[in-house]
Scaffold this motif. Structure first.
Motif, PDB file in Angstrom:
ATOM      1  N   LYS A 157       0.834  -1.206   0.000  1.00  0.00           N
ATOM      2  CA  LYS A 157       0.000   0.000   0.000  1.00  0.00           C
ATOM      3  C   LYS A 157       0.871   1.259   0.000  1.00  0.00           C
ATOM      4  CE  LYS A 157      -3.994  -2.105   2.313  1.00  0.00           C
ATOM      5  NZ  LYS A 157      -4.965  -1.846   1.218  1.00  0.00           N
ATOM      6  N   LEU A 158       2.018   1.198   0.703  1.00  0.00           N
ATOM      7  CA  LEU A 158       2.943   2.328   0.708  1.00  0.00           C
ATOM      8  C   LEU A 158       3.602   2.471  -0.666  1.00  0.00           C
ATOM      9  CD1 LEU A 158       4.603   1.835   4.211  1.00  0.00           C
ATOM     10  CD2 LEU A 158       2.617   3.229   3.601  1.00  0.00           C
ATOM     11  N   TYR A 159       3.925   1.345  -1.279  1.00  0.00           N
ATOM     12  CA  TYR A 159       4.475   1.359  -2.640  1.00  0.00           C
ATOM     13  C   TYR A 159       3.501   2.080  -3.571  1.00  0.00           C
ATOM     14  CZ  TYR A 159       6.975  -0.635  -6.703  1.00  0.00           C
ATOM     15  OH  TYR A 159       7.699  -0.807  -7.859  1.00  0.00           O
ATOM     16  N   ALA A 160       2.205   1.769  -3.422  1.00  0.00           N
ATOM     17  CA  ALA A 160       1.188   2.390  -4.276  1.00  0.00           C
ATOM     18  C   ALA A 160       1.116   3.901  -4.055  1.00  0.00           C
ATOM     19  CB  ALA A 160      -0.175   1.754  -4.010  1.00  0.00           C
ATOM     20  N   ARG A 161       1.401   4.344  -2.839  1.00  0.00           N
ATOM     21  CA  ARG A 161       1.382   5.792  -2.572  1.00  0.00           C
ATOM     22  C   ARG A 161       2.516   6.504  -3.310  1.00  0.00           C
ATOM     23  NH1 ARG A 161       0.500   7.148   3.672  1.00  0.00           N
ATOM     24  NH2 ARG A 161       0.802   9.237   2.804  1.00  0.00           N
ATOM     25  N   PHE A 162       3.666   5.828  -3.449  1.00  0.00           N
ATOM     26  CA  PHE A 162       4.751   6.390  -4.247  1.00  0.00           C
ATOM     27  C   PHE A 162       4.335   6.499  -5.714  1.00  0.00           C
ATOM     28  CE2 PHE A 162       7.341   5.587  -0.585  1.00  0.00           C
ATOM     29  CZ  PHE A 162       8.428   6.447  -0.699  1.00  0.00           C
ATOM     30  N   LEU A 163       3.642   5.485  -6.194  1.00  0.00           N
ATOM     31  CA  LEU A 163       3.175   5.528  -7.576  1.00  0.00           C
ATOM     32  C   LEU A 163       2.202   6.683  -7.780  1.00  0.00           C
ATOM     33  CD1 LEU A 163       2.541   1.721  -8.270  1.00  0.00           C
ATOM     34  CD2 LEU A 163       4.568   3.066  -8.865  1.00  0.00           C
ATOM     35  N   ARG A 164       1.322   6.870  -6.817  1.00  0.00           N
ATOM     36  CA  ARG A 164       0.328   7.947  -6.931  1.00  0.00           C
ATOM     37  C   ARG A 164       1.010   9.317  -6.960  1.00  0.00           C
ATOM     38  NH1 ARG A 164      -5.081   8.388  -5.712  1.00  0.00           N
ATOM     39  NH2 ARG A 164      -5.128   6.382  -4.638  1.00  0.00           N
ATOM     40  N   LYS A 165       2.038   9.493  -6.117  1.00  0.00           N
ATOM     41  CA  LYS A 165       2.686  10.796  -6.018  1.00  0.00           C
ATOM     42  C   LYS A 165       3.579  11.108  -7.222  1.00  0.00           C
ATOM     43  CE  LYS A 165       5.932  13.601  -3.302  1.00  0.00           C
ATOM     44  NZ  LYS A 165       5.239  14.862  -3.634  1.00  0.00           N
ATOM     45  N   TYR A 166       4.409  10.130  -7.626  1.00  0.00           N
ATOM     46  CA  TYR A 166       5.428  10.423  -8.636  1.00  0.00           C
ATOM     47  C   TYR A 166       5.032  10.001 -10.051  1.00  0.00           C
ATOM     48  CZ  TYR A 166       8.411  11.664  -4.743  1.00  0.00           C
ATOM     49  OH  TYR A 166       8.932  12.271  -3.631  1.00  0.00           O
ATOM     50  N   GLN A 167       4.000   9.176 -10.174  1.00  0.00           N
ATOM     51  CA  GLN A 167       3.478   8.783 -11.490  1.00  0.00           C
ATOM     52  C   GLN A 167       4.589   8.378 -12.473  1.00  0.00           C
ATOM     53  OE1 GLN A 167      -0.256   9.004 -12.660  1.00  0.00           O
ATOM     54  NE2 GLN A 167       0.049   8.319 -10.553  1.00  0.00           N
ATOM     55  N   PRO A 168       5.441   7.439 -12.077  1.00  0.00           N
ATOM     56  CA  PRO A 168       6.458   6.971 -13.028  1.00  0.00           C
ATOM     57  C   PRO A 168       5.783   6.318 -14.220  1.00  0.00           C
ATOM     58  CG  PRO A 168       6.246   5.408 -11.232  1.00  0.00           C
ATOM     59  CD  PRO A 168       5.422   6.608 -10.851  1.00  0.00           C
ATOM     60  N   ARG A 169       6.455   6.332 -15.348  1.00  0.00           N
ATOM     61  CA  ARG A 169       5.855   5.719 -16.534  1.00  0.00           C
ATOM     62  C   ARG A 169       5.761   4.206 -16.379  1.00  0.00           C
ATOM     63  NH1 ARG A 169       8.581   7.837 -21.877  1.00  0.00           N
ATOM     64  NH2 ARG A 169      10.472   8.139 -20.647  1.00  0.00           N
ATOM     65  N   MET A 170       6.718   3.615 -15.658  1.00  0.00           N
ATOM     66  CA  MET A 170       6.687   2.172 -15.419  1.00  0.00           C
ATOM     67  C   MET A 170       7.174   1.895 -14.010  1.00  0.00           C
ATOM     68  SD  MET A 170       8.063   0.530 -19.048  1.00  0.00           S
ATOM     69  CE  MET A 170       7.281  -1.084 -18.753  1.00  0.00           C
TER      70      MET A 170
END
Length: 430
Positions: A157-170
């Motif tokens: 869930k914390l990993y997903a929060r990084f994805l939400r914030k930084y929106q990496p392409r992959m």
């Protein structure tokens, strides 16, 4: 920072739950630039700082400083005086939690500002795998916290929060194969939903380190995600075949008996595999080639195990030992607790963090040495370069290595990710 990719494109990444940096090492070797490494364990974080220092000194042509440190000619404090703060500060030693995430985000934002980075291309990492592993579940009845209540189950869930914030392409999310069946598949289902909810399409496939040229049978689940509606997809990783055997990793290392140490390469030339895969260069300084002392009983068991392996690849069953050599009360499970590394095979069994407890499951295949493998030998099996130095006591070094993604495997994954990003960028330019 490490050398940048040749040519027009230059991609960067953040490494979460970084451990000793196996994933990072592979991505750096493939030409990606690290923005930050986030790791909770202090010894692993020190290892990451040392590796970041290595790349800085290599780029600034000060490798003599690094080799002096490895030879013990200067202290760690003196060594770090050569390293600018903006290099060492890319390693963030924090336990990831809802409370700590704002601090971690602030640190990463500051790093990106320092390096004038506008966006994150890739996020990599995998939460600690003990809560998902089949072995861990088998031992959960002996743990203070039942496996089903282990908070590590929900670090995704914390990993997903990084994805939400930084929106990496992959992104690349690596974990043990048991993640799909943990808690009857509930965690796997929720994990996929969370990753998709923050804007990603995902695919998950089992990968084996052996197919990336690592001399080890190491099965892992590798989830790759990409922003929706971008046309990206799961890479087709190139299979890397090799004729090498595990013994090729050891030929240029000094012979040791239990309890001995020798950080001088042998006079035997390193194998072609070791050279071609960058595990050793002619400038390297050998470190961590010291082995545990063993009592006479264990040495006798090791010799029996090696003799059996040499006699048609037979395995030692603990129950077949003479009574005077048996000390464990459990005679029904883990009867293969003494196991020889498959030196004459193209791959050996999986290197585990359990190496920190004892070396019985990783006995060196040479009967003249009748001992367990060293930290450096374990690192080579994992495909870490000899220039990679692991900080902390030996127990921590073994844990760091056993938990790591083999850099050679990570490099293959990174090259696949690069190919996808490069192709998308090329299409945009047309």
């Amino acid at each position: 920072m490490p050398s940048k990719l040749p040519g027009k494109y230059n991609y960067n990444f953040i490494d979460l739950f970084a451990g000793a940096g196996g994933l990072s090492e592979g991505f750096i070797q493939a030409g990606f630039n690290p923005i930050a490494h986030v790791e909770m364990n202090s010894f692993a974080a020190q290892t990451l700082v040392t590796r970041s220092a290595y790349y800085y000194l290599k780029q600034t042509k000060q490798m003599d400083v690094y080799y002096r440190y490895l030879r013990g000619e200067i202290t760690r404090d003196s060594f770090l005086e050569f390293i600018p703060n903006h290099i060492s500060q890319t390693v963030i030693c924090e336990t990831m939690s809802n409370d700590s995430l704002p601090r971690v985000f602030k640190n990463i934002d500051g790093i990106m500002m320092t390096w004038n980075m506008q966006s994150v291309d890739v996020i990599v990492g995998g939460p600690p795998c003990q809560a998902y592993s089949l072995v861990g579940r088998a031992q959960s009845s002996h743990m203070e916290i039942p496996m089903k209540d282990d908070p590590r189950n929900y670090l995704y869930k914390l990993y997903a929060r990084f994805l939400r914030k930084y929106q990496p392409r992959m992104f690349v999310f690596e974990n043990v194969t048991g993640i799909k069946s943990a808690q009857g598949g509930t965690i796997w289902k929720n994990l996929q939903e969370d990753l998709k909810h923050v804007g990603y399409e995902i695919d998950c496939r089992e990968q084996n380190a052996q197919t990336f040229g690592v001399l080890q049978n190491r099965r892992r689940m590798v989830i790759v995600g990409w922003l929706k509606n971008t046309g990206l997809a799961y890479p087709d990783f190139k299979v890397k075949n090799t004729n090498a055997v595990v013994n090729d990793l050891f030929t240029d290392l000094p012979e040791l008996r239990p309890g001995e140490s020798n950080n001088t390469y042998s006079k035997i030339k390193p194998s072609r595999y070791v050279i071609e895969n960058g595990i050793r260069t002619m400038d390297d300084v050998l470190t961590l080639q010291n082995c545990r002392p063993n009592i006479e009983r264990d040495i006798n068991i090791y010799k029996r195990a090696i003799e059996l392996w040499n006699d048609g690849h037979k395995r030692l069953n603990y129950n077949d030992l003479p009574q005077e050599l048996k000390t464990h009360k459990n005679r029904h499970s883990f009867t293969d607790r003494f196991k020889v590394v498959e030196g004459d095979e193209h791959c050996c069994h999986t290197i585990l963090a359990h190496l920190s407890k004892d070396g019985h499951y990783f006995i060196h295949p040479d009967i003249r040495q009748h001992r367990s493998i060293t930290v450096r030998e374990a690192a080579r099996i994992q495909s870490f370069p000899d220039s990679y130095y692991f900080e902390g006591p030996r127990t921590s070094q073994f844990v760091q290595i056993g938990n790591a993604v083999p850099p050679l495997m990570a490099r293959g994954i990174a090259e696949g990710i690069f190919a996808k990003l490069h192709r998308e960028d090329a299409d945009v330019q047309q």
